[in-house]
Design an enzyme around this catalytic site. Structure first.
Site, PDB file in Angstrom:
ATOM      1  N   GLU A 120     -13.051   2.708   4.755  1.00 28.37           N
ATOM      2  CA  GLU A 120     -13.481   2.648   6.155  1.00 28.37           C
ATOM      3  C   GLU A 120     -14.835   1.962   6.296  1.00 28.37           C
ATOM      4  OE1 GLU A 120     -13.684   5.129  10.297  1.00 28.37           O
ATOM      5  OE2 GLU A 120     -12.787   6.069   8.535  1.00 28.37           O
ATOM      6  N   GLY A 177     -13.455   3.324  14.403  1.00 31.45           N
ATOM      7  CA  GLY A 177     -12.217   3.583  13.685  1.00 31.45           C
ATOM      8  C   GLY A 177     -11.202   4.273  14.567  1.00 31.45           C
ATOM      9  N   HIS A 223      -3.032   6.749  -2.777  1.00 29.16           N
ATOM     10  CA  HIS A 223      -3.787   6.868  -4.023  1.00 29.16           C
ATOM     11  C   HIS A 223      -2.808   6.668  -5.170  1.00 29.16           C
ATOM     12  CE1 HIS A 223      -6.941   8.157  -1.390  1.00 29.16           C
ATOM     13  NE2 HIS A 223      -6.153   9.115  -0.926  1.00 29.16           N
ATOM     14  N   ARG A 253      -3.641   5.525  -8.618  1.00 27.55           N
ATOM     15  CA  ARG A 253      -4.079   5.806  -9.987  1.00 27.55           C
ATOM     16  C   ARG A 253      -5.374   6.587  -9.934  1.00 27.55           C
ATOM     17  NH1 ARG A 253      -3.476   3.573 -15.039  1.00 27.55           N
ATOM     18  NH2 ARG A 253      -2.088   1.967 -14.258  1.00 27.55           N
ATOM     19  N   GLY A 297      -7.651  -9.088  16.637  1.00 26.87           N
ATOM     20  CA  GLY A 297      -7.309  -9.296  18.042  1.00 26.87           C
ATOM     21  C   GLY A 297      -8.497  -9.024  18.949  1.00 26.87           C
ATOM     22  N   ARG A 322      -8.699  -6.511  21.130  1.00 23.48           N
ATOM     23  CA  ARG A 322      -8.924  -5.071  21.324  1.00 23.48           C
ATOM     24  C   ARG A 322      -8.732  -4.235  20.067  1.00 23.48           C
ATOM     25  NH1 ARG A 322     -12.020  -5.985  24.809  1.00 23.48           N
ATOM     26  NH2 ARG A 322     -11.377  -6.480  26.901  1.00 23.48           N
TER      27      ARG A 322
END
Length: 143
Positions: A65, A85, A92, A94, A111, A113
């Protein structure tokens, strides 16, 4: 190049933005920026381990993030827009016990938006460890 007005801020400036945040606490570092991606790394140590001594999935999500959010912020006029966000998911693949993981975020969709980012993380042996997809909302700032 995907960056707003072709600008790529210096790496030291990008890393300084995260002072006194979770990003700094986890020692996440922005390592490079090219024309269409941003790369960062994070240690795998006591700060990022889960109780079984491997990289915590939540720490991997924080790295993903961080890169996608920073990438989105560099794709818009931040004087006019906020980037936040909207959704993130991670697989996940490994477990990692030590070293540093390196992640590369690339846009899937830029884009007006929304932005969607694909983020792949690898261990020190360049083995795929986590795949994430992040959706960012682009919100116009109030005047």
């Amino acid at each position: 190049m995907i960056w707003y007005n072709g600008n790529r801020p210096p790496l030291d400036a990008l890393n300084a933005v995260s002072a006194n945040t979770l990003v700094a606490h986890l020692d996440i570092r922005i390592e490079s920026i090219d024309d269409d991606s941003i790369t960062g790394s994070m240690p795998v140590d006591e700060r990022t381990h889960q109780p079984y001594g491997i990289l915590h999935g939540g720490a991997s999500v924080v790295l993903a993030e961080t890169l996608g959010s920073l990438g989105s912020s560099m794709c818009v006029d931040i004087a006019r827009f906020n980037v936040v966000g909207l959704d993130i998911n991670s697989n996940h693949i490994r477990g990692v016990r030590d070293g540093r993981v390196v992640a590369v975020a690339r846009p899937i969709h830029i884009g007006r938006r929304t932005h969607v980012w694909g983020i792949e993380q690898h261990d020190d042996q360049n083995r795929l460890t986590t795949v994430s997809r992040l959706t960012m909302a682009i919100l116009e700032r109030s005047p």
